[in-house]
Design a protein around this motif. Sequence first.
Motif, PDB file in Angstrom:
ATOM      1  N   TRP A  65      36.983 -20.509  48.090  1.00 13.98           N
ATOM      2  CA  TRP A  65      35.726 -20.007  47.549  1.00 13.98           C
ATOM      3  C   TRP A  65      34.957 -21.057  46.744  1.00 13.98           C
ATOM      4  O   TRP A  65      33.756 -20.930  46.548  1.00 13.98           O
ATOM      5  CB  TRP A  65      35.948 -18.760  46.683  1.00 13.98           C
ATOM      6  CG  TRP A  65      36.841 -18.999  45.498  1.00 13.98           C
ATOM      7  CD1 TRP A  65      38.193 -18.828  45.458  1.00 13.98           C
ATOM      8  CD2 TRP A  65      36.457 -19.459  44.201  1.00 13.98           C
ATOM      9  NE1 TRP A  65      38.679 -19.154  44.216  1.00 13.98           N
ATOM     10  CE2 TRP A  65      37.623 -19.550  43.419  1.00 13.98           C
ATOM     11  CE3 TRP A  65      35.246 -19.813  43.627  1.00 13.98           C
ATOM     12  CZ2 TRP A  65      37.605 -19.978  42.106  1.00 13.98           C
ATOM     13  CZ3 TRP A  65      35.232 -20.232  42.307  1.00 13.98           C
ATOM     14  CH2 TRP A  65      36.404 -20.305  41.554  1.00 13.98           C
ATOM     15  N   THR A 102      39.615 -16.905  54.921  1.00 15.79           N
ATOM     16  CA  THR A 102      40.262 -17.919  54.079  1.00 15.79           C
ATOM     17  C   THR A 102      41.373 -17.331  53.219  1.00 15.79           C
ATOM     18  O   THR A 102      42.294 -18.039  52.839  1.00 15.79           O
ATOM     19  CB  THR A 102      39.246 -18.645  53.168  1.00 15.79           C
ATOM     20  OG1 THR A 102      38.644 -17.715  52.274  1.00 15.79           O
ATOM     21  CG2 THR A 102      38.199 -19.360  53.985  1.00 15.79           C
ATOM     22  N   PHE A 103      41.287 -16.041  52.907  1.00 15.74           N
ATOM     23  CA  PHE A 103      42.332 -15.413  52.097  1.00 15.74           C
ATOM     24  C   PHE A 103      43.535 -14.998  52.928  1.00 15.74           C
ATOM     25  O   PHE A 103      44.677 -15.116  52.480  1.00 15.74           O
ATOM     26  CB  PHE A 103      41.794 -14.178  51.360  1.00 15.74           C
ATOM     27  CG  PHE A 103      40.885 -14.503  50.210  1.00 15.74           C
ATOM     28  CD1 PHE A 103      41.176 -15.530  49.313  1.00 15.74           C
ATOM     29  CD2 PHE A 103      39.731 -13.778  50.013  1.00 15.74           C
ATOM     30  CE1 PHE A 103      40.334 -15.822  48.257  1.00 15.74           C
ATOM     31  CE2 PHE A 103      38.881 -14.066  48.952  1.00 15.74           C
ATOM     32  CZ  PHE A 103      39.192 -15.088  48.071  1.00 15.74           C
ATOM     33  N   TRP A 104      43.300 -14.488  54.162  1.00 18.25           N
ATOM     34  CA  TRP A 104      44.392 -13.870  54.909  1.00 18.25           C
ATOM     35  C   TRP A 104      44.731 -14.523  56.244  1.00 18.25           C
ATOM     36  O   TRP A 104      45.786 -14.251  56.804  1.00 18.25           O
ATOM     37  CB  TRP A 104      44.083 -12.396  55.145  1.00 18.25           C
ATOM     38  CG  TRP A 104      44.048 -11.620  53.856  1.00 18.25           C
ATOM     39  CD1 TRP A 104      45.061 -11.502  52.943  1.00 18.25           C
ATOM     40  CD2 TRP A 104      42.951 -10.906  53.316  1.00 18.25           C
ATOM     41  NE1 TRP A 104      44.653 -10.748  51.880  1.00 18.25           N
ATOM     42  CE2 TRP A 104      43.354 -10.368  52.077  1.00 18.25           C
ATOM     43  CE3 TRP A 104      41.655 -10.664  53.752  1.00 18.25           C
ATOM     44  CZ2 TRP A 104      42.533  -9.599  51.284  1.00 18.25           C
ATOM     45  CZ3 TRP A 104      40.822  -9.894  52.963  1.00 18.25           C
ATOM     46  CH2 TRP A 104      41.265  -9.373  51.748  1.00 18.25           C
ATOM     47  N   LEU A 122      35.239 -15.307  53.689  1.00 18.41           N
ATOM     48  CA  LEU A 122      36.237 -15.122  52.631  1.00 18.41           C
ATOM     49  C   LEU A 122      37.515 -14.412  53.097  1.00 18.41           C
ATOM     50  O   LEU A 122      38.618 -14.882  52.790  1.00 18.41           O
ATOM     51  CB  LEU A 122      35.617 -14.428  51.419  1.00 18.41           C
ATOM     52  CG  LEU A 122      34.628 -15.301  50.645  1.00 18.41           C
ATOM     53  CD1 LEU A 122      33.911 -14.486  49.583  1.00 18.41           C
ATOM     54  CD2 LEU A 122      35.317 -16.506  50.025  1.00 18.41           C
ATOM     55  N   PRO A 123      37.431 -13.308  53.837  1.00 14.62           N
ATOM     56  CA  PRO A 123      38.678 -12.699  54.324  1.00 14.62           C
ATOM     57  C   PRO A 123      39.493 -13.647  55.211  1.00 14.62           C
ATOM     58  O   PRO A 123      40.729 -13.651  55.150  1.00 14.62           O
ATOM     59  CB  PRO A 123      38.206 -11.474  55.119  1.00 14.62           C
ATOM     60  CG  PRO A 123      36.874 -11.141  54.550  1.00 14.62           C
ATOM     61  CD  PRO A 123      36.267 -12.461  54.163  1.00 14.62           C
ATOM     62  N   ARG A 173      44.872 -22.678  52.953  1.00 14.27           N
ATOM     63  CA  ARG A 173      43.847 -23.316  52.128  1.00 14.27           C
ATOM     64  C   ARG A 173      43.326 -24.603  52.746  1.00 14.27           C
ATOM     65  O   ARG A 173      42.141 -24.847  52.813  1.00 14.27           O
ATOM     66  CB  ARG A 173      44.401 -23.586  50.729  1.00 14.27           C
ATOM     67  CG  ARG A 173      43.389 -24.275  49.829  1.00 14.27           C
ATOM     68  CD  ARG A 173      43.929 -24.558  48.465  1.00 14.27           C
ATOM     69  NE  ARG A 173      44.158 -23.294  47.786  1.00 14.27           N
ATOM     70  CZ  ARG A 173      44.604 -23.198  46.555  1.00 14.27           C
ATOM     71  NH1 ARG A 173      44.881 -24.265  45.861  1.00 14.27           N
ATOM     72  NH2 ARG A 173      44.798 -22.020  46.001  1.00 14.27           N
ATOM     73  N   PRO A 179      40.503 -23.951  46.058  1.00 11.45           N
ATOM     74  CA  PRO A 179      40.571 -22.722  46.857  1.00 11.45           C
ATOM     75  C   PRO A 179      39.326 -22.613  47.743  1.00 11.45           C
ATOM     76  O   PRO A 179      38.283 -23.207  47.440  1.00 11.45           O
ATOM     77  CB  PRO A 179      40.576 -21.605  45.810  1.00 11.45           C
ATOM     78  CG  PRO A 179      40.971 -22.249  44.527  1.00 11.45           C
ATOM     79  CD  PRO A 179      40.548 -23.686  44.621  1.00 11.45           C
TER      80      PRO A 179
END
Length: 142
Positions: free
Chosen positions: A118, A42-44, A39-40, A48, A116
Motif C-alpha cells: 500500500w 497484494t494482501f492475499w 489491494l486484495p 510483498r 508493504p
Amino acid sequence: MTALLHRFGELQRSGLLRQIVRFGIAGGISTLIYSAVYLPLTFWVFARKDAVYAVPFAFAVAVTAGYFLHSRWSFKGHGTRDPGPRQKLQFVAVQGGGVALNGVITWLGTAVLGYPGWVPLLPAVGLATIFTFILNRWLVFR
C-alpha cells in the motif's frame, strides 16, 4: 498574489479548471476501482516482493471504467469524440504509459525498498494522474 489570482481566473474562464476538477473526481473513482482490485491481490494473492503483478489486473478494470468516465464527463465539451477505435486505442496507450509509471514506482517501493504494497500507491497514482491528464487533454481528447 495578484498574478496567481489572475491565472486562477483565466483557468476558470477557459473551462480548464472545471475540466481538471472533473478529471480529479473521475480519477478518484478510477483510483478507488483500481485500489479495490489491487489491494486484495497484494494482501492475499501475491507476496510483498511480487506486488507489482497485481498492477495489470487492477489496471484492466480501472482503465475500462476510466474511459467511460473521462470520455463522457471529464472531457465533455472538449475536443472531439472519435466513434472509431483510434481514440480508444490512444486512451489505452496513454493509460498504459500511466500504468507503466505506476508499475515502476510500485516495484521500486516494494521489491527494491521493501515497503508493504500500500505504501507506493499514493505516489504512483499521483504521478500517473498528472501524466495521463496532460496526455489525454492534448492527445486523446483534443
